[in-house]
Design a protein around this motif. Structure first.
Motif, PDB file in Angstrom:
ATOM      1  N   TYR A  57     -30.949  75.563  38.236  1.00 58.90           N
ATOM      2  CA  TYR A  57     -32.296  75.900  38.338  1.00 58.90           C
ATOM      3  C   TYR A  57     -32.734  77.313  37.951  1.00 58.90           C
ATOM      4  N   CYS A  70     -38.673  69.594  39.794  1.00 55.67           N
ATOM      5  CA  CYS A  70     -38.751  71.146  39.668  1.00 55.67           C
ATOM      6  C   CYS A  70     -40.099  71.485  40.709  1.00 55.67           C
ATOM      7  N   LYS A  91     -40.150  73.566  44.027  1.00 55.37           N
ATOM      8  CA  LYS A  91     -41.378  74.665  44.233  1.00 55.37           C
ATOM      9  C   LYS A  91     -42.298  74.522  45.482  1.00 55.37           C
ATOM     10  N   GLU A 133     -43.096  79.224  39.549  1.00 60.77           N
ATOM     11  CA  GLU A 133     -42.538  78.182  38.759  1.00 60.77           C
ATOM     12  C   GLU A 133     -40.858  77.932  38.911  1.00 60.77           C
ATOM     13  N   CYS A 179     -37.816  76.098  36.824  1.00 60.44           N
ATOM     14  CA  CYS A 179     -37.481  74.852  35.887  1.00 60.44           C
ATOM     15  C   CYS A 179     -35.774  74.952  35.785  1.00 60.44           C
ATOM     16  N   GLU A 180     -35.469  73.867  35.073  1.00 61.00           N
ATOM     17  CA  GLU A 180     -33.996  73.453  34.994  1.00 61.00           C
ATOM     18  C   GLU A 180     -33.401  74.528  33.898  1.00 61.00           C
ATOM     19  N   THR A 181     -32.234  74.454  34.119  1.00 62.05           N
ATOM     20  CA  THR A 181     -31.590  75.452  32.982  1.00 62.05           C
ATOM     21  C   THR A 181     -30.428  74.679  32.465  1.00 62.05           C
ATOM     22  N   LYS A 196     -38.070  82.659  31.941  1.00 61.21           N
ATOM     23  CA  LYS A 196     -38.614  81.325  32.388  1.00 61.21           C
ATOM     24  C   LYS A 196     -38.334  80.490  31.107  1.00 61.21           C
ATOM     25  N   GLU A 197     -38.611  81.087  29.848  1.00 58.26           N
ATOM     26  CA  GLU A 197     -38.302  80.327  28.707  1.00 58.26           C
ATOM     27  C   GLU A 197     -36.894  80.484  28.214  1.00 58.26           C
ATOM     28  N   VAL A 254     -33.923  79.276  29.010  1.00 55.30           N
ATOM     29  CA  VAL A 254     -33.397  78.375  29.911  1.00 55.30           C
ATOM     30  C   VAL A 254     -32.321  77.517  29.137  1.00 55.30           C
TER      31      VAL A 254
END
Lengths: 226, 613
Positions: A4, A76, A80, A95, A97-99, A221-222, A224
Motif C-alpha cells: 500500500y 484502503c 485510512k 488517501e 491506495c494499493e500498489t 499516489k498515481e 502505483v
C-alpha cells in the motif's frame, strides 16, 4: 501482495517532529490502529514501511508519502480510517491506495516536489525575479557541505516557479538522483533582491511529490503501477 | 498552543518537541468546564520526566476526575529558558499552553535532591513567588510529593504543602476539600487549616523549629492545634483494586524509556541498609499476576509500544515472577513486543528467560554487589555473595553475554582499605571466570565495567546518623581502587564526589537549607545532576553567603538522641529498628529479608502486604 501507499499531512505542531521520530511514531500508530503490518524476517525484524523523502524540521506538508505492507488484504478506506484514529493532531492520512507487487517504492521513484513558500518580507517585483530565474541558463549558489563551500548550478533543479497570491510555488528536484532544498532557492531570491535571509522566518510547506514519466509530473499516489 | 510561543522560537531551540505537548493519549479538557487546574511539574528535562512511572499514574489518576485538569510542565533546557526569559514567556503547561501561574496547584515530584534548584528555577520562570510566605492569594498552591518528600524540610520554606506517601490514597479527599473551599471563597490559609487534618498532608507553616546553639534541632512543634504532631505516610493497601492507568502518554520524540511500564509491587523485602526506598515504601505489597496481565494488554494496545518493562525495586522477588514472565512472553512474542526486566538477580532461570526474550544483548548484564568484600556486604545487609556473582557471570559468559557491569559504592560505614582491595579482586576474579571457560563455549569478548558511586547517607535508613566521607577522602578512595585495578578487560568509572557531597547535604538538610538552595540558584546553579551544567562553585559560594556549613550536614556523626529534621514523619518503620540495624551493621550481622523472617520494623501497622502473608 498487500502493498500500500498512503499520502498524509504533517502540519501545525507536528512540523517540530524530526524524520526519525516520525518513523517511530508511525510504527506505533500502525500497532495502535491494529493493522497487521508485515515484518522483515531475520534476527531483528522490523516493520516493512518506508517513506518517500525526509522533511526538514519546521517544514509543513500536505503531501507526504509512505509505503507499507500488510500480512492480509484490507480495504484502503478502512486502513485510512483506523490510522487516522491513531495519529496525533496535525497528522492525517489523506488517501491510501494499493500498489502493484512489482511497483518500486516512493523513495526510489520520487523526482520532484512542489513547495509553497511564505516569505517574511515583501520582495519587490517578485514575479519578475522568478521569471528571470527561469530565463537564466545558470543559477549559481554557494553550498556548504562539511566546512567546504562550493559553487553549484541549481538551474536544472528548478522545474516550475510561479506565484500563488504572495507565495512562491516551486517545483524542484527531490530524491536520490537530484535534490534541491527549497531554502537554498529562497536564500538565492533574497540575496539577489538584497534582503537579509533568516531561515527560521521562512514558512514552507510541501504540497506534493512527483515522479517524472515521459516528461510528465505524476503525483506519487498515481504512480502505483496498477 | 500558547499563541505567544512563536514557531521561530521553537525553531531556535534543541528538540522543540519538548515544548509542544500533543502526545498520544494526552488528555484534552476545556479549562472552562473544570474547577481545579493542576500543573504536574517534573523538575528535569522532558525526556527524563516522561519516562517516570509516577507521572503516568498521577496524570491519569487526577484526570479521571471530571472537576480536575492535570497538565504537565518540565524544566526547559537552558536554550529554551533563554528564549523564554528574552521573550517574556512564562512557564506554561504543555496541554493548553496556559501559564501555570494561573493554576490552582503547581505540584512538583521530588525524585532526587539534585533537582531542587530546578524547582526554584521553574517557579521563577513561571512568575510565581519563590518563598511560600511571599505567595499571594492569586498565586497557585505549591504542593510536592515523591521519595524526597520523606525529608521535606530543605524545601519547607518554599513548598506550601507536602504529600507524604502514595498519591492514590488522599488526593481525592484533598481536591474535594479544595473545591469546596474555593466555592466558599475561603482564603488559602483557611484551606490549609482544613487540609492539615487529611492523612499524609504536611503543611510546614503550622510547625515551628527551634535550634540549639550548635545548630541541631532543639524542638519541632506544631503551632496550630489541628496540625498533627507526627505526619504518617499514606499507602495503598490493596494493589489490585487501586487505580492503574490503562493507557500511557506516548511521547512524539525519543525519551529515556519508550515502553509500557507494568508495576508489579511496591516496597522491597531486602532491607539493604543504605537504601531509602527499601524502607520508606514498606511493607511490600504485590499485585496479582492476573491483574498485571490484564493491564498489559490494554497498555500495549493503547500505546503501540514494542517493549514491556516490569518494574519494582527487585522484580526477581515477585512471588509470581515465573508465571508472569512466561505468560507475557506467550501472549506478546508473536506481536513483536519485547519484555524488559530491570532489577533482576542473575541466575540460571533469569538467563534462560533473557535468552528467550533476546534483550540485554545490547546493554550487557548488571550486578550490584555495592561493596567489594563479604564483610562490608554484611555491614550493608546486601544479601549477595561472591559465589553468586561469579556463578552468575560464568553462566552469562556461557550464554553469550560478554559485558558485565558492576555497581559499587565507596565511603560506606566501616569501610577500610581491604574492602576496596576486594573490589578490585572481585573484578579480576570475574575476568578469570571468563578465561576458565573453553573458548568455543563462551562469549567472543569480555569487558568488565566497574561503576563506583559515592555513598550518601539518607534519612529513614539505619545509616541516617552516619557521616559521609569528605570529598578529599572520596578522591583518595577512587585513586586507591584505580591503582589496584589491573588488566585491559576492566574499566573503572566513578562519580563526582562533589555532587554526592551536596546530595548528602540536601538529603539530610533541615529548614535552614531552604535558603542555601535558593542562594545556590541565585548564583547560577540549576540542572545540578547534568555534568555539563553542574556548578560546584556556586554551591560553595552559597554556603559561604548563607553561613551554613557543608560539613555540619554531610560529614557529621549524629547521635541517636539528636532530633533529626525528618523525625516528625512516620513511615511506619520505627526509629528503634533503625538503631538496632545500625548496631547490627557495626557487628557485621545480617538481617534476613521480610519473607524469611520478620524483623519487626514496624511497617506491620499498615495492616497489609508481606507482613500478613
Amino acid at each position: 501482495m498487500n502493498k500500500y501507499r498512503m499520502k498524509f499531512t504533517k502540519t501545525d505542531k507536528m512540523k517540530f517532529i524530526g524524520h526519525l521520530d516520525m518513523l517511530k511514531l508511525f510504527q506505533r500508530a500502525v500497532k495502535r490502529a491494529g493493522l497487521p503490518i508485515s515484518y522483515s524476517t531475520g534476527f531483528n525484524p522490523h516493520q516493512i514501511m518506508s517513506f518517500a523523502s525526509p522533511l526538514a524540521l519546521g517544514t509543513e506538508s500536505i503531501g507526504e508519502y509512505c509505503d507499507f505492507r500488510l500480512d492480509e488484504k484490507i480495504d484502503c478506506l478502512r486502513i485510512k480510517d483506523s490510522l487516522n484514529t491513531a495519529l496525533p493532531e496535525g497528522m492525517t492520512v489523506l488517501e491510501v491506495c494499493e500498489t502493484s507487487e512489482s511497483s518500486k517504492n516512493s523513495a526510489s521513484i520520487i523526482d520532484a516536489a512542489l513547495y509553497e513558500i511564505v516569505c517574511d518580507k515583501k520582495i519587490n517585483r517578485l514575479d519578475e525575479v522568478l521569471a528571470d530565474i527561469l530565463n537564466s541558463k545558470e543559477i549559481i549558489i554557494k553550498k556548504t557541505v562539511k566546512d567546504k563551500t562550493k559553487e553549484v548550478n541549481i538551474r536544472e533543479d528548478i522545474y516550475k516557479l510561479y506565484l500563488k497570491e504572495e507565495n512562491v510555488m516551486a517545483l524542484i528536484s527531490a530524491g536520490s538522483k537530484r535534490n534541491l532544498k527549497p531554502e537554498l532557492l529562497i536564500e538565492y531570491i533574497y540575496n539577489i533582491s538584497g534582503l537579509e535571509f533568516i531561515p527560521i522566518k521562512i514558512k514552507s510547506k510541501r504540497i506534493e511529490m512527483y515522479t517524472v514519466k515521459g516528461g510528465e509530473f505524476i503525483p506519487l499516489k498515481e504512480a502505483v503501477g496498477l | 498552543m500558547n499563541s505567544y510561543i512563536k514557531d521561530e522560537i521553537l525553531l531556535k531551540v534543541e528538540k522543540p518537541a519538548r515544548y509542544i505537548g500533543n502526545e498520544i493519549n494526552m488528555v484534552k479538557k476545556n479549562p472552562d468546564d473544570i474547577d481545579i487546574r493542576f500543573a504536574f511539574c517534573f523538575p528535569d528535562v522532558y525526556e527524563v520526566g516522561m519516562s517516570h512511572l509516577g507521572l503516568q499514574i498521577l496524570y491519569f489518576f487526577l484526570n479521571r476526575r471530571n472537576d480536575t485538569y492535570c497538565e504537565r510542565a518540565f524544566a526547559p533546557w537552558h536554550d529554551m529558558e533563554k528564549e523564554m526569559r528574552e521573550n517574556g514567556i512564562d512557564l506554561f503547561a504543555l496541554e493548553t499552553g496556559d501559564p501555570i501561574k494561573n493554576f490552582d496547584f503547581v505540584g512538583f515530584t521530588l525524585q532526587y535532591e539534585m533537582s531542587y534548584t530546578n524547582i526554584i528555577n521553574m517557579l521563577d520562570l513561571a512568575g510565581i513567588s519563590i518563598w511560600s510566605k511571599d505567595r499571594g492569594e492569586n498565586e497557585p498552591i505549591i504542593i510536592a510529593g515523591g521519595p524526597c518528600a520523606y525529608n521535606p524540610e530543605p524545601l519547607a520554606d518554599i513548598v506550601d504543602i507536602f504529600y507524604i506517601g502514595e498519591g492514590e490514597v488522599s488526593y481525592d479527599e484533598f481536591l474535594q476539600l479544595y473545591k469546596e473551599c474555593k466555592k466558599q471563597n475561603l482564603s488559602k490559609r483557611e484551606f490549609f487549616k482544613k487540609a492539615v487534618k487529611i492523612s499524609g498532608i504536611y503543611i510546614p507553616c503550622f510547625y515551628d523549629v527551634d535550634y540549639n546553639s550548635d545548630g541541631t534541632i532543639k524542638s519541632f512543634e506544631p503551632n496550630f492545634e489541628d496540625a498533627p504532631k507526627t505526619v504518617k505516610k499514606v499507602i495503598v493497601k490493596d494493589m489490585d483494586s487501586v487505580f492503574y492507568p490503562d493507557k500511557q502518554l506516548v511521547p512524539l520524540i525519543e525519551v529515556i524509556h519508550d515502553r509500557v511500564v507494568l508495576e508489579v509491587f511496591r516496597g522491597c523485602i531486602r532491607g539493604c541498609r543504605f537504601c531509602q526506598a527499601g524502607y520508606v515504601y514498606r511493607p511490600v505489597r504485590e499485585k496479582s499476576y492476573e491483574c498485571i496481565l490484564s493491564k498489559a494488554q490494554s497498555l500495549v494496545d493503547n500505546s503501540g509500544h514494542e517493549e514491556i518493562s516490569l518494574t519494582s525495586l527487585s522484580t526477581g522477588d515477585y512471588t509470581q515472577f515465573k508465571p508472569l514472565a512466561q505468560s507475557l512472553i506467550e501472549k506478546f512474542s508473536d506481536k513483536s513486543v519485547n519484555l524488559s526486566l530491570p532489577s533482576l538477580r542473575i541466575d540460571a532461570f533469569s538467563l534462560e528467560l533473557m535468552k528467550k526474550i533476546r534483550q540485554v544483548r545490547k546493554s550487557g548484564l548488571t550486578f550490584a554487589p555495592e561493596a567489594g568484600s563479604q564483610r562490608l556486604r554484611n555491614v550493608i545487609n546486601k544479601g549477595i555473595d561472591e559465589n553468586e556473582i561469579l556463578n552468575g557471570c560464568s553462566l552469562a559468559f556461557k550464554g553469550g553475554w560478554g559485558r558485565v557491569k558492576l555497581y559499587f559504592m565507596t565511603g560506606l560505614p566501616t569501610e577500610n582499605e581491604n574492602d576496596l582491595l576486594e573490589m578490585a579482586k572481585l573484578s579480576s576474579a570475574i575476568v578469570d571466570e571468563y578465561f576458565k571457560i573453553p573458548k568455543e563455549n563462551r562469549a567472543k569478548s569480555i569487558s568488565v565495567i566497574i561503576s563506583c558511586s559515592c555513598f550518601v547517607p539518607k534519612p529513614f535508613t539505619p545509616f541516617q546518623w552516619q557521616p559521609q566521607a569528605s570529598v578529599e577522602e572520596f578522591i583518595q578512595k577512587q585513586k586507591f581502587i584505580k591503582a589496584n585495578i589491573s588488566g585491559k578487560y576492566i574499566k573503572f568509572n566513578y562519580h563526582e564526589p562533589e555532587l554526592s557531597s551536596l546530595e548528602a547535604v540536601l538529603a539530610r538538610g533541615d529548614r535552614k537549607t531552604s535558603k542555601l538552595i535558593v542562594k545556590a540558584w541565585e548564583l547560577g546553579a540549576k540542572f545540578d545532576s547534568w555534568n555539563e551544567l553542574f556548578n560546584y562553585d556556586a554551591w560553595l559560594k552559597a554556603f559561604e553567603e548563607t553561613s551554613l556549613s557543608k560539613e555540619f550536614y554531610a560529614n557529621r556523626q549524629r547521635r541517636y538522641d539528636e532530633i533529626l529534621p525528618w523525625d516528625f514523619i512516620d513511615i511506619g518503620v520505627k526509629r528503634d529498628f533503625f538503631i538496632r540495624e545500625m548496631e547490627k551493621a557495626k557487628n557485621e550481622e545480617i538481617t534476613p529479608n521480610c519473607r524469611a523472617k520478620c524483623a519487626a520494623c514496624g511497617a506491620k501497622c499498615f495492616g497489609g502486604g508481606v507482613c500478613f502473608e
